[in-house]
Design an enzyme around this catalytic site. Structure first.
Site, PDB file in Angstrom:
ATOM      1  N   ASN A  13       0.877  -1.220   0.007  1.00  0.00           N
ATOM      2  CA  ASN A  13       0.067  -0.020  -0.169  1.00  0.00           C
ATOM      3  C   ASN A  13       0.866   1.243  -0.137  1.00  0.00           C
ATOM      4  O   ASN A  13       1.466   1.589   1.075  1.00  0.00           O
ATOM      5  CB  ASN A  13      -0.581  -0.042   1.209  1.00  0.00           C
ATOM      6  CG  ASN A  13      -1.579   1.191   1.382  1.00  0.00           C
ATOM      7  OD1 ASN A  13      -1.748   2.035   0.397  1.00  0.00           O
ATOM      8  ND2 ASN A  13      -2.167   1.628   2.581  1.00  0.00           N
ATOM      9  N   LYS A  15       0.196   4.242  -0.302  1.00  0.00           N
ATOM     10  CA  LYS A  15      -0.578   5.430   0.223  1.00  0.00           C
ATOM     11  C   LYS A  15      -0.361   6.775  -0.605  1.00  0.00           C
ATOM     12  O   LYS A  15      -0.257   6.266  -1.820  1.00  0.00           O
ATOM     13  CB  LYS A  15      -0.044   5.842   1.719  1.00  0.00           C
ATOM     14  CG  LYS A  15      -0.122   4.450   2.485  1.00  0.00           C
ATOM     15  CD  LYS A  15       0.111   4.639   4.006  1.00  0.00           C
ATOM     16  CE  LYS A  15      -0.203   3.418   4.853  1.00  0.00           C
ATOM     17  NZ  LYS A  15      -0.427   3.377   6.140  1.00  0.00           N
ATOM     18  N   HIS A  95      -9.668   1.728   4.427  1.00  0.00           N
ATOM     19  CA  HIS A  95      -8.452   1.769   5.163  1.00  0.00           C
ATOM     20  C   HIS A  95      -8.643   2.690   6.588  1.00  0.00           C
ATOM     21  O   HIS A  95      -9.398   3.496   6.389  1.00  0.00           O
ATOM     22  CB  HIS A  95      -7.307   2.178   4.297  1.00  0.00           C
ATOM     23  CG  HIS A  95      -5.751   2.199   5.104  1.00  0.00           C
ATOM     24  ND1 HIS A  95      -5.671   3.164   5.997  1.00  0.00           N
ATOM     25  CD2 HIS A  95      -5.033   1.226   5.011  1.00  0.00           C
ATOM     26  CE1 HIS A  95      -4.127   2.942   6.373  1.00  0.00           C
ATOM     27  NE2 HIS A  95      -3.768   1.652   5.713  1.00  0.00           N
ATOM     28  N   GLU A  97      -7.006   5.142   7.734  1.00  0.00           N
ATOM     29  CA  GLU A  97      -6.695   6.397   7.268  1.00  0.00           C
ATOM     30  C   GLU A  97      -8.058   7.011   6.553  1.00  0.00           C
ATOM     31  O   GLU A  97      -8.155   8.211   6.802  1.00  0.00           O
ATOM     32  CB  GLU A  97      -5.392   6.458   6.439  1.00  0.00           C
ATOM     33  CG  GLU A  97      -4.355   6.414   7.511  1.00  0.00           C
ATOM     34  CD  GLU A  97      -2.690   5.855   6.527  1.00  0.00           C
ATOM     35  OE1 GLU A  97      -3.002   5.733   5.407  1.00  0.00           O
ATOM     36  OE2 GLU A  97      -2.074   5.269   7.308  1.00  0.00           O
ATOM     37  N   GLU A 164      -6.010  -4.697  10.311  1.00  0.00           N
ATOM     38  CA  GLU A 164      -4.877  -3.837  10.543  1.00  0.00           C
ATOM     39  C   GLU A 164      -5.022  -2.827  11.809  1.00  0.00           C
ATOM     40  O   GLU A 164      -5.774  -2.036  11.915  1.00  0.00           O
ATOM     41  CB  GLU A 164      -4.651  -2.784   9.443  1.00  0.00           C
ATOM     42  CG  GLU A 164      -4.630  -3.547   7.956  1.00  0.00           C
ATOM     43  CD  GLU A 164      -3.579  -2.458   7.159  1.00  0.00           C
ATOM     44  OE1 GLU A 164      -2.481  -2.635   6.799  1.00  0.00           O
ATOM     45  OE2 GLU A 164      -4.549  -1.353   6.954  1.00  0.00           O
ATOM     46  N   GLY A 170       2.322   2.087  10.607  1.00  0.00           N
ATOM     47  CA  GLY A 170       3.191   3.300  10.700  1.00  0.00           C
ATOM     48  C   GLY A 170       3.995   3.624  11.851  1.00  0.00           C
ATOM     49  O   GLY A 170       4.471   4.521  11.819  1.00  0.00           O
ATOM     50  N   SER A 219       3.019  -2.277  10.337  1.00  0.00           N
ATOM     51  CA  SER A 219       4.232  -2.341  10.446  1.00  0.00           C
ATOM     52  C   SER A 219       5.120  -3.528  10.099  1.00  0.00           C
ATOM     53  O   SER A 219       5.983  -4.222  10.958  1.00  0.00           O
ATOM     54  CB  SER A 219       4.722  -2.006  11.921  1.00  0.00           C
ATOM     55  OG  SER A 219       4.424  -0.483  12.123  1.00  0.00           O
TER      56      SER A 219
HETATM   57  P1  PGA Z   1       2.605   0.296   7.499  1.00  0.00           P
HETATM   58  O1  PGA Z   1       1.354   0.449   6.841  1.00  0.00           O
HETATM   59  O2  PGA Z   1       3.204  -1.054   6.917  1.00  0.00           O
HETATM   60  O3  PGA Z   1       3.468   1.278   7.019  1.00  0.00           O
HETATM   61  O4  PGA Z   1       2.586   0.206   8.885  1.00  0.00           O
HETATM   62  C1  PGA Z   1       0.336  -0.613   6.621  1.00  0.00           C
HETATM   63  C2  PGA Z   1      -1.006   0.008   5.996  1.00  0.00           C
HETATM   64  O5  PGA Z   1      -1.435   1.138   6.528  1.00  0.00           O
HETATM   65  O6  PGA Z   1      -1.761  -0.920   5.050  1.00  0.00           O
END
Ligand code: PGA
Length: 273
Positions: A13, A15, A95, A97, A164, A170, A219
């Site tokens: 992803n 983003k 997601h 976010e 998630e 992140g 992560s």
């Molecule tokens: P990350 O993001 O691996 O940077 O923690 C995962 C995601 O948001 O899909």
């Protein structure tokens, strides 16, 4: 006789990043994906889908969001059919976010997932609890509640679910193997009972709940990937930061490929679940 087996999927992803990903990174990801015993996907920003499609022909390309309507007066949005026309075969919906920054509800996510399926895209439906919800011990009912509200009325094995935990995205904090095992086990049990009552079983007797791909995200990195993929109900990962560089994405694909090969081997000997 070989048994039915869930293929492992590693999806990157990107983003709102990706302009810094080099042609060499893309070529390396594509070359690696070609011989991996798992599926590999990259979800770049929508403007990069067509270029990623050409640069990585052996990688599935996905969008990061779509509208619930197929077309219309929705300035700034993008429809599932448009992602497909650009070369996508999947799309992330819900997601955390988008849930947090665009105020998307479970019902919104369900509409998007249904639109994705109607356009022939695999929806990757994201769910996950906050740190406060986990501390209060509410993580399982919260996530199962999100699933109940976000899943299309009719699910099939094109649906992908990504668990998630918000506090792991992140942040460099990964859920422990025990946390992931507990949650993925709870999701799998919930899917089995929902699909068996709603959809029934396929002619080979395997429940749709057992066919659905269940990813972990938050992560994931080269050091923790193999441990996560060794969990029976973890069918791969949704990878954010570490998917932006071949140096960190390839070892994760490699770990997934090894886990995928083990599943294929054990299905041949009849010992897979
Ligand atoms: P990350 O993001 O691996 O940077 O923690 C995962 C995601 O948001 O899909």
């Amino acid at each position: 006789m070989s048994k039915w087996v869930r293929r492992i999927l590693v999806a990157g992803n990107w983003k709102m990043n990706g302009l810094q990903v080099t042609v060499a990174d893309m070529a390396a990801i594509d070359g690696f994906a070609a011989s991996a015993a798992c599926d590999v996907a990259v979800c770049p920003p929508a403007t990069m889908i067509a270029d990623c499609r050409s640069a990585m022909p052996r990688v599935a390309i996905g969008g990061q969001d779509c509208h619930a309507q197929r077309h219309g007066a929705f300035t700034g949005w993008i429809a599932a059919d448009m992602l497909k026309a650009a070369g996508a075969t999947m799309v992330i919906v819900g997601h955390s976010e988008r849930r947090a920054f665009a105020g998307e509800s479970d019902a919104d996510v369900k509409g998007k997932a249904e639109a994705a399926l109607a356009s022939g895209l695999r929806p990757i439906i994201c769910v996950g609890e906050s740190e406060a919800q986990r501390e209060k011990g509410e993580h399982i009912p919260v996530v199962l509640g999100q699933l109940a509200g976000s899943l299309p009325d009719h699910v099939d094995d094109n649906v992908v679910i990504a668990y998630e935990p918000i506090w792991a995205i992140g942040t460099g904090k990964t859920a422990t193997v025990d946390d992931v095992m507990e949650m993925h086990g709870a999701i799998r049990d919930w899917l089995r009972s929902r699909c068996d009552s709603a959809e029934g079983r396929a002619s080979d007797g395997v429940s749709t709940g057992d066919r659905i791909t269940l990813l972990y995200g938050g992560s994931v990195n080269p050091a923790n990937a193999a441990g996560l993929f060794a969990i029976g109900d973890v069918d791969g990962a949704l990878v954010g930061g570490a998917s932006l560089k071949a140096d960190t994405f390839l070892p994760i694909i490699d770990a997934a490929s090894r886990a995928g090969q083990l599943r294929i081997n054990s299905s041949r000997t009849g010992s897979a679940d």
